[in-house]
Motif scaffolding. Structure first.
Motif, PDB file in Angstrom:
ATOM      1  N   ALA A 193      43.348  35.451  39.057  1.00 28.42           N
ATOM      2  CA  ALA A 193      42.964  36.254  37.891  1.00 28.42           C
ATOM      3  C   ALA A 193      43.369  37.712  38.091  1.00 28.42           C
ATOM      4  N   LEU A 194      43.166  38.234  39.295  1.00 24.49           N
ATOM      5  CA  LEU A 194      43.489  39.642  39.561  1.00 24.49           C
ATOM      6  C   LEU A 194      44.996  39.891  39.489  1.00 24.49           C
ATOM      7  N   VAL A 195      45.790  38.873  39.822  1.00 23.78           N
ATOM      8  CA  VAL A 195      47.242  39.020  39.698  1.00 23.78           C
ATOM      9  C   VAL A 195      47.623  39.104  38.216  1.00 23.78           C
ATOM     10  N   SER A 196      46.988  38.288  37.384  1.00 21.73           N
ATOM     11  CA  SER A 196      47.345  38.283  35.954  1.00 21.73           C
ATOM     12  C   SER A 196      47.032  39.616  35.285  1.00 21.73           C
ATOM     13  N   ILE A 197      46.011  40.331  35.776  1.00 25.31           N
ATOM     14  CA  ILE A 197      45.684  41.618  35.159  1.00 25.31           C
ATOM     15  C   ILE A 197      46.255  42.783  35.964  1.00 25.31           C
ATOM     16  N   GLN A 198      47.170  42.459  36.856  1.00 25.77           N
ATOM     17  CA  GLN A 198      47.937  43.459  37.610  1.00 25.77           C
ATOM     18  C   GLN A 198      47.073  44.519  38.279  1.00 25.77           C
ATOM     19  N   ALA A 199      46.119  44.013  39.065  1.00 29.47           N
ATOM     20  CA  ALA A 199      45.255  44.935  39.818  1.00 29.47           C
ATOM     21  C   ALA A 199      46.059  45.617  40.923  1.00 29.47           C
ATOM     22  N   GLN A 200      45.504  46.699  41.434  1.00 32.35           N
ATOM     23  CA  GLN A 200      46.096  47.385  42.583  1.00 32.35           C
ATOM     24  C   GLN A 200      45.137  47.199  43.759  1.00 32.35           C
ATOM     25  N   CYS A 201      45.687  47.107  44.965  1.00 31.28           N
ATOM     26  CA  CYS A 201      44.851  46.958  46.146  1.00 31.28           C
ATOM     27  C   CYS A 201      44.758  48.289  46.875  1.00 31.28           C
ATOM     28  N   GLU A 202      43.537  48.707  47.150  1.00 33.79           N
ATOM     29  CA  GLU A 202      43.331  49.960  47.873  1.00 33.79           C
ATOM     30  C   GLU A 202      43.001  49.631  49.325  1.00 33.79           C
ATOM     31  N   ILE A 203      43.905  50.005  50.214  1.00 37.41           N
ATOM     32  CA  ILE A 203      43.789  49.622  51.625  1.00 37.41           C
ATOM     33  C   ILE A 203      43.468  50.843  52.472  1.00 37.41           C
TER      34      ILE A 203
ATOM     35  N   SER B 179      42.995  52.464  56.282  1.00 36.57           N
ATOM     36  CA  SER B 179      43.415  52.258  57.674  1.00 36.57           C
ATOM     37  C   SER B 179      42.340  52.791  58.615  1.00 36.57           C
ATOM     38  N   GLU B 180      42.433  52.406  59.899  1.00 36.74           N
ATOM     39  CA  GLU B 180      41.394  52.824  60.851  1.00 36.74           C
ATOM     40  C   GLU B 180      41.350  54.336  61.019  1.00 36.74           C
ATOM     41  N   SER B 181      42.473  55.007  60.687  1.00 40.67           N
ATOM     42  CA  SER B 181      42.443  56.470  60.776  1.00 40.67           C
ATOM     43  C   SER B 181      41.900  57.100  59.495  1.00 40.67           C
ATOM     44  N   GLY B 182      41.497  56.279  58.547  1.00 44.02           N
ATOM     45  CA  GLY B 182      40.870  56.797  57.339  1.00 44.02           C
ATOM     46  C   GLY B 182      41.834  57.030  56.190  1.00 44.02           C
ATOM     47  N   ASN B 183      43.122  56.703  56.397  1.00 45.04           N
ATOM     48  CA  ASN B 183      44.090  56.890  55.305  1.00 45.04           C
ATOM     49  C   ASN B 183      44.008  55.763  54.286  1.00 45.04           C
ATOM     50  N   LEU B 184      44.289  56.127  53.035  1.00 45.12           N
ATOM     51  CA  LEU B 184      44.268  55.126  51.972  1.00 45.12           C
ATOM     52  C   LEU B 184      45.675  54.896  51.451  1.00 45.12           C
ATOM     53  N   ARG B 185      46.007  53.647  51.135  1.00 42.33           N
ATOM     54  CA  ARG B 185      47.251  53.410  50.401  1.00 42.33           C
ATOM     55  C   ARG B 185      46.974  52.390  49.311  1.00 42.33           C
ATOM     56  N   LEU B 186      47.768  52.479  48.265  1.00 45.48           N
ATOM     57  CA  LEU B 186      47.561  51.664  47.078  1.00 45.48           C
ATOM     58  C   LEU B 186      48.804  50.801  46.875  1.00 45.48           C
ATOM     59  N   ILE B 187      48.635  49.502  46.769  1.00 42.96           N
ATOM     60  CA  ILE B 187      49.813  48.663  46.498  1.00 42.96           C
ATOM     61  C   ILE B 187      49.513  47.695  45.354  1.00 42.96           C
ATOM     62  N   PRO B 188      50.547  47.349  44.575  1.00 43.33           N
ATOM     63  CA  PRO B 188      50.326  46.359  43.518  1.00 43.33           C
ATOM     64  C   PRO B 188      49.935  45.026  44.153  1.00 43.33           C
ATOM     65  N   ILE B 189      49.036  44.310  43.503  1.00 41.64           N
ATOM     66  CA  ILE B 189      48.529  43.065  44.080  1.00 41.64           C
ATOM     67  C   ILE B 189      49.652  42.053  44.314  1.00 41.64           C
ATOM     68  N   ALA B 190      50.695  42.120  43.510  1.00 38.78           N
ATOM     69  CA  ALA B 190      51.810  41.181  43.682  1.00 38.78           C
ATOM     70  C   ALA B 190      52.473  41.370  45.048  1.00 38.78           C
TER      71      ALA B 190
ATOM     72  N   ARG C 149      51.736  33.570  42.035  1.00 41.98           N
ATOM     73  CA  ARG C 149      52.903  34.247  41.479  1.00 41.98           C
ATOM     74  C   ARG C 149      52.565  34.893  40.139  1.00 41.98           C
ATOM     75  N   TYR C 150      53.118  36.075  39.916  1.00 39.42           N
ATOM     76  CA  TYR C 150      53.004  36.721  38.618  1.00 39.42           C
ATOM     77  C   TYR C 150      54.229  36.313  37.809  1.00 39.42           C
ATOM     78  N   ALA C 151      54.025  35.571  36.733  1.00 39.53           N
ATOM     79  CA  ALA C 151      55.153  35.037  35.957  1.00 39.53           C
ATOM     80  C   ALA C 151      55.593  36.071  34.923  1.00 39.53           C
ATOM     81  N   GLU C 152      56.286  37.079  35.395  1.00 45.16           N
ATOM     82  CA  GLU C 152      56.606  38.237  34.565  1.00 45.16           C
ATOM     83  C   GLU C 152      57.441  37.879  33.339  1.00 45.16           C
ATOM     84  N   GLU C 153      58.493  37.096  33.555  1.00 45.69           N
ATOM     85  CA  GLU C 153      59.374  36.750  32.423  1.00 45.69           C
ATOM     86  C   GLU C 153      58.638  35.923  31.370  1.00 45.69           C
ATOM     87  N   ALA C 154      57.719  35.081  31.824  1.00 44.67           N
ATOM     88  CA  ALA C 154      56.945  34.269  30.872  1.00 44.67           C
ATOM     89  C   ALA C 154      56.104  35.187  29.991  1.00 44.67           C
TER      90      ALA C 154
END
Lengths: 286, 163
Positions: A126-136, A138-149, A227-232
Motif C-alpha cells: 500500500a505504501l508503494v502505491s501512494i509513493q511514500a518516502q522512507c526517512e532513515i 543513521s547511528e551518527s544521527g544523520n537523516l536521509r530520505l529515499i523513495p520507497i521504491a 513493484r510500482y507499476a508506473e506505466e500502468a
C-alpha cells in the motif's frame, strides 16, 4: 531460546546501542522475529528492543500540512484506527486491516512490515502505491530520505545499511481531487492469517468530471520485491473512471502484468499468479 | 533471579489488577511468565507462533498473543488473563454468554476466545458502536477452534456485543 536484549528508552540510547553492538537485530512487534529465532539453535546476535522506546517521532501518526508522517513503531492497529487515513488512503487502511489477525495487528509495526522486505508485505505494498518516502536515521544521527521504491532491493533485502534504522514513512497528502478510488486487493488461500498469493494496491484520484489525474498502482507477491507499476498508472491518466472501455481495462491489466515476474512456490504457481493479477487488475476498473 | 543483569531485568507490571515487581529473564516470553512464573494456566499453550490464539491475553484491554510477546515489554502495562475475568463466584458476562450459548466444546480455545470477545466489547463500548456479524467474525480471525464450534461462539459474541 536465549538472547541478549538492550532496551533503549530514548533516541540517544538507541543510537548508542547501535554503535556499541556489533551483531544485532531490531525487535519491535516481534510477530516475525520470535518465530524466526525459535527455529535457531544459537542466536548469534543481540536484540535492540524498540518496544520501550519512548520517542514520539517513532511512535505516532502525525498529520502535517502536506504530508502524513507515520512513525515506524506505529502498529497496524494504529493505522486501521486512524480516521484520516481511512478516509483519504483507503488502500493503506485496507492493507493494514487485512494483515494477519487482530491480535497481531495490535503489536505488528509498520517498520517491521517494511524492513522484513517481504515481496508480499501488505502495508508495504500500500505504501508503494501512494509513493511514500522512507526517512532513515543513521547511528551518527544523520537523516536521509529515499523513495520507497528504492527501499526494497530484493526479497528480504532493503537498501539500509547496518548502522541505520527506519524512523518514519512520509506520505504525501493527496493533491486536489474530487474523489478517491483506492483499495487493496489480496488473494490468498484463506481469508485470515494469510500471506498474499497476489496483492494489488491502487490509489486513483479523479476530478469533478471523473477524469483520472493521478494513479498509483503497486503489486505484491509476484516479483522479488513489491513493484510500482508506473506505466500502468500512467496509462489511466486522462481517462474517465466511470466509463472505461473493456478493451482499455484489458490493456491496463496487461500493463500491470509487465511488472510481474512470478515464481511457483508452495502457495501458488507462477501461471496462477499471473492469471489472478490480470483479473484483479481488470476488476478495479469495472 | 535476584538482580539486574544482562540476563534478567527488574520490571513492574499489573496482572488481573494486582501489581507485581519481578526480575524477569530478558528473553522470556509473556506466556511463560504468565503460566510458569505466575501459575495462571488458564492461558493456553497452542501453536506458539501466533496462529491459534489460545494464548491470547489482554494488554491494556486489547487482545494480543502472549506467545509472541517479550515478557520484559509488559513493564508499566496492564495484563488481564482469563483468571481476571471473574470476581470470586461471579462470572464475567462474556463467560456467561459463552456457557448459555453452548460456545464451549473441548474448552482449549475458550479462554482465548473469551479474551478476544472481551477485547471487542471494550472497543465497541469505547466507540459506542455495535459491531456487525462480519466484524465479529473478523475480530475472532486470530482464534482457532479445532472442534469447529465457531457458530455458537460467534452467537455468544453477538449476544454480548449487541447489549
Amino acid at each position: 531460546m536465549k538472547f541478549n536484549v538492550i532496551s533503549p528508552k530514548t533516541k540517544t540510547d538507541l543510537l548508542k546501542a547501535m554503535k556499541n553492538e556489533t551483531y544485532f537485530r531490531f525487535g519491535a512487534g516481534y510477530t516475525d522475529l520470535i518465530p524466526e529465532m525459535k527455529k535457531m539453535e544459537d542466536i548469534g546476535y543481540s536484540i535492540i528492543n524498540l518496544a520501550q522506546l519512548n520517542d514520539q517521532t517513532f511512535r505516532n501518526i502525525k498529520r502535517g500540512q502536506d504530508v502524513i508522517r507515520i512513525g515506524t513503531l506505529a502498529t497496524a492497529a494504529q493505522i486501521v484506527n486512524d480516521e484520516f487515513i481511512a478516509e483519504n488512503f483507503p488502500v493503506l487502511h485496507q492493507a493494514a486491516n487485512c494483515l494477519a489477525s487482530s491480535q497481531i495487528r495490535q503489536v505488528a509495526t509498520v517498520g517491521g512490515n517494511l524492513c522484513t522486505a517481504s515481496p508480499s508485505g501488505d502495508i508495504s505494498c500500500a505504501l508503494v502505491s501512494i509513493q511514500a518516502q522512507c526517512e532513515i536515521l543513521s547511528e551518527s544521527g544523520n537523516l536521509r530520505l529515499i523513495p520507497i521504491a528504492d527501499f526494497f532491493i530484493g526479497p528480504r533485502k532493503t537498501s539500509m545499511k547496518n548502522n541505520e534504522i527506519l524512523r518514519s514513512v512520509i506520505v504525501p497528502i493527496n493533491v486536489k481531487h474530487h474523489e478517491v478510488h483506492s483499495g487493496f486487493l489480496k488473494v490468498g488461500t484463506r481469508r485470515s492469517m494469510e500471506c498474499s498469493v497476489v496483492s494489488l494496491a491502487y490509489h486513483i484520484l479523479t476530478d469533478k468530471k471523473a477524469i483520472i489525474h493521478k494513479a498509483g498502482i503497486a503489486i505484491g507477491a509476484v516479483a522479488p520485491t513489491i513493484r510500482y507499476a508506473e506505466e500502468a498508472g500512467n496509462f489511466l491518466l486522462g481517462k474517465n473512471i466511470s466509463s472505461i472501455h473493456p478493451d482499455d481495462s484489458e490493456l491496463f491489466a496487461n500493463e500491470v502484468l509487465k511488472y510481474a515476474s512470478p515464481i511457483s512456490d508452495l502457495r501458488a504457481s507462477a501461471w496462477y499468479r499471473s492469471e489472478v493479477l490480470f483479473n484483479i487488475s481488470k476488476s478495479i476498473l469495472e | 533471579m535476584k538482580k539486574n543483569s544482562p540476563i534478567a531485568k527488574l520490571i513492574t507490571f499489573t496482572v488481573n489488577g494486582k501489581e507485581f515487581t519481578r526480575y524477569v529473564i530478558q528473553s522470556m516470553l509473556l506466556i511463560d511468565l504468565i503460566r510458569d512464573e505466575l501459575g495462571l494456566t488458564g492461558t493456553k499453550t497452542g501453536c506458539l507462533e501466533g496462529e491459534c490464539g489460545a494464548c491470547s491475553v489482554l494488554l491494556n484491554g486489547a487482545a494480543i498473543n502472549s506467545c509472541l510477546f517479550l515478557a520484559i515489554n509488559v513493564e508499566g502495562h496492564e495484563i488481564t488473563t482469563i483468571e481476571g475475568f471473574s470476581t470470586g463466584e461471579k462470572m464475567d458476562e462474556v463467560q456467561t454468554a459463552m456457557i448459555q450459548n453452548g460456545a464451549v466444546q473441548c474448552g482449549f480455545c475458550s479462554s482465548g476466545m473469551a479474551v478476544s470477545i472481551k477485547s471487542m466489547q471494550t472497543r465497541s463500548r469505547n466507540e459506542s458502536r455495535i459491531p456487525t456479524r462480519h466484524e465479529i467474525q473478523k475480530g475472532l480471525e486470530g482464534n482457532l477452534c479445532r472442534c469447529t464450534g465457531y457458530i455458537k461462539i460467534i452467537e455468544a459474541a453477538g449476544e454480548i456485543l449487541n447489549k
